[in-house]
Write an enzyme that holds these catalytic residues in place. Sequence first.
Site, mmCIF file in Angstrom:
data_model
loop_
_atom_site.group_PDB
_atom_site.id
_atom_site.type_symbol
_atom_site.label_atom_id
_atom_site.label_comp_id
_atom_site.label_asym_id
_atom_site.label_seq_id
_atom_site.Cartn_x
_atom_site.Cartn_y
_atom_site.Cartn_z
ATOM 1 N N ASP A 199 -21.442 -161.154 30.311
ATOM 2 C CA ASP A 199 -22.547 -161.753 29.253
ATOM 3 C C ASP A 199 -21.808 -162.488 27.978
ATOM 4 O O ASP A 199 -22.241 -162.532 26.864
ATOM 5 C CB ASP A 199 -23.177 -160.746 28.613
ATOM 6 C CG ASP A 199 -24.071 -159.749 29.540
ATOM 7 O OD1 ASP A 199 -24.356 -160.354 30.648
ATOM 8 O OD2 ASP A 199 -24.299 -158.608 29.551
ATOM 9 N N LYS A 221 -20.509 -167.423 29.589
ATOM 10 C CA LYS A 221 -19.555 -168.278 30.695
ATOM 11 C C LYS A 221 -20.428 -169.351 31.396
ATOM 12 O O LYS A 221 -19.685 -170.513 31.312
ATOM 13 C CB LYS A 221 -19.164 -167.336 31.655
ATOM 14 C CG LYS A 221 -18.037 -166.241 31.247
ATOM 15 C CD LYS A 221 -17.603 -165.253 32.319
ATOM 16 C CE LYS A 221 -18.650 -164.532 32.990
ATOM 17 N NZ LYS A 221 -19.116 -163.440 32.224
ATOM 18 N N GLY A 223 -25.671 -162.853 36.002
ATOM 19 C CA GLY A 223 -26.917 -163.509 35.626
ATOM 20 C C GLY A 223 -26.295 -164.473 34.468
ATOM 21 O O GLY A 223 -25.847 -164.275 33.337
ATOM 22 N N HIS A 224 -26.360 -165.813 34.733
ATOM 23 C CA HIS A 224 -25.811 -166.746 33.987
ATOM 24 C C HIS A 224 -27.203 -167.776 33.618
ATOM 25 O O HIS A 224 -27.744 -168.357 34.262
ATOM 26 C CB HIS A 224 -24.742 -167.871 34.713
ATOM 27 C CG HIS A 224 -23.602 -166.978 34.943
ATOM 28 N ND1 HIS A 224 -22.545 -167.417 35.914
ATOM 29 C CD2 HIS A 224 -23.076 -165.895 34.310
ATOM 30 C CE1 HIS A 224 -21.487 -166.694 36.006
ATOM 31 N NE2 HIS A 224 -21.750 -165.628 35.109
ATOM 32 N N GLN A 271 -18.903 -161.540 35.436
ATOM 33 C CA GLN A 271 -18.775 -160.312 34.728
ATOM 34 C C GLN A 271 -17.613 -160.600 33.794
ATOM 35 O O GLN A 271 -17.147 -161.635 33.428
ATOM 36 C CB GLN A 271 -18.377 -159.015 35.564
ATOM 37 C CG GLN A 271 -19.796 -158.628 36.280
ATOM 38 C CD GLN A 271 -20.031 -159.374 37.805
ATOM 39 O OE1 GLN A 271 -19.108 -159.539 38.442
ATOM 40 N NE2 GLN A 271 -21.205 -159.719 37.906
HETATM 41 P P1 IMP Z 1 -22.630 -153.430 39.185
HETATM 42 O O1 IMP Z 1 -21.864 -154.579 39.034
HETATM 43 O O2 IMP Z 1 -24.047 -153.622 39.476
HETATM 44 O O3 IMP Z 1 -22.146 -152.231 40.201
HETATM 45 O O4 IMP Z 1 -22.548 -152.558 37.669
HETATM 46 C C1 IMP Z 1 -21.436 -151.893 37.235
HETATM 47 C C2 IMP Z 1 -21.410 -152.172 35.703
HETATM 48 O O5 IMP Z 1 -21.227 -153.543 35.512
HETATM 49 C C3 IMP Z 1 -22.498 -151.746 34.731
HETATM 50 O O6 IMP Z 1 -22.296 -151.383 33.515
HETATM 51 C C4 IMP Z 1 -23.392 -153.310 34.713
HETATM 52 O O7 IMP Z 1 -23.938 -153.308 33.655
HETATM 53 C C5 IMP Z 1 -22.229 -153.939 34.606
HETATM 54 N N1 IMP Z 1 -22.527 -155.553 35.051
HETATM 55 C C6 IMP Z 1 -22.400 -156.067 36.233
HETATM 56 N N2 IMP Z 1 -22.818 -157.375 36.061
HETATM 57 C C7 IMP Z 1 -22.733 -157.506 35.168
HETATM 58 C C8 IMP Z 1 -23.101 -158.909 34.121
HETATM 59 O O8 IMP Z 1 -23.402 -160.051 34.850
HETATM 60 N N3 IMP Z 1 -23.020 -158.878 32.621
HETATM 61 C C9 IMP Z 1 -22.738 -157.533 32.216
HETATM 62 N N4 IMP Z 1 -22.815 -156.304 32.743
HETATM 63 C C10 IMP Z 1 -22.616 -156.513 34.073
#
Ligand code: IMP
Length: 422
Positions: A12, A15, A39-40, A223
């Site tokens: 977040d 990017k 989520g971009h 991420q």
């Molecule tokens: P997962 O990727 O859904 O398995 O989540 C694992 C961790 O990564 C959690 O803390 C999510 O909130 C975090 N996470 C995954 N994708 C994003 C993103 O695009 N932005 C922020 N946090 C993310």
Amino acid sequence: MNTIIAGLQWGDEGKGKIVDYLTSSADVVIRSQGGNNAGHTVITNGTKYILHLLPSGILWDDKVNVIGNGVVIDPVGLVAEIQRIESQGVAVTPAKLLISDRAHIVLPIHKELDAAREIGLGEHKIGTTKRGIGPAYADKINRCGLRVADFHDSAFVTERITRRVAEANEILARYELPTFEADAVCAEVFTAFERLRPHVTNTIAVLHAAWKAKQTLLFEGAQGTLLDVDFGTYPFVTSSNTTAGGACTGSGLPPMAIQRVIGVCKAYTTRVGSGPFPTVDEGLSDYLHGLGREFGATTGRPRGCGWLDTVLLRFACMVNGVTGLAVTNVDGLDAYETLQICTGYQIGGVLHTLPPAERDAWDQAVPVYESLPGWKSDTTGCTRYADLPAEAQAYLARLAELCGAPIAFVGVGPDRAQTLAV
Ligand code: IMP
């Protein structure tokens, strides 16, 4: 110049906006890891686009967008995303979007297995996005995943889905979660896949040809570094390598194809999900939420907010090999009187300037802060770095000094025009 855009915090960082900015001079935009957990948000001419799996270059008519082999693709989610973006007037043609035949598939069962695992972890849950990312990557590493290329053999796919559904149902029943009918899962996945089939190709060959033809390649990281499965705050991480190295393994391009790494961070820190966050600050969280900022693009969850943490950023600059920093959301701090920058952690009486590996050390980490005066003026109208108030420039200079990388871009608002090159 070929460039990786890497998130330096917990995702977040904005990017999408920097990718969108750099896309103007790119020929090919590549996603190389993660899935639709990302989520971009990109705002162009007042229109807001939210992208999850589609590379941000999809918003341009003349760019090639690649979903690389390192990505995990939820076909149902991707088709819904394509339909949504098409309804906003953006064409998604086979010329614009290429999908790797080696990418792995996220099945509907993976999402429920993700939920089951979170229930099982109870108060230790990761706080995942429940998009099935962990279970899909687990199948990949466990050598029982489904790949895009497998869809040329529908009997194989049907057999594999049927077996995985039976295995998943046993686990789901234990958690009293809904179970699946293999036939229904196959029907849903095959239907979605038909929309994607024209986009499938050997993206490795395409990318090498583009590299040899001296086209400009842009890797869009998803991420952030502290969510990297190796370098992040394990186990509170995602299941892919979100750092610069992931761009190579997730695309098939070698390290020498890349000349520049832009590390993106906010002017403060945010985190969603569970896990350590030493500089979290309730006052700053309330303030930013009050401005309507810092709600997740994928899940809508309010993000925890805290002060800039240069312990994390210093480490992130190291492991990514950052050549330039893009600092976003500077305008979020516009009204603050005094700003804090974390320069180290005190852990058990010892000063740490890099993040610890031990899980319990995080609970004891006490941030060491340095105070800087705020600029208390509106930066959203600044169009050049030199327009920024002196205090904002001093804040950014100190950030760069503490991280060991120069500032390359500054973001003062969500619009394309609000990204300043330094
Ligand atoms: P997962 O990727 O859904 O398995 O989540 C694992 C961790 O990564 C959690 O803390 C999510 O909130 C975090 N996470 C995954 N994708 C994003 C993103 O695009 N932005 C922020 N946090 C993310």
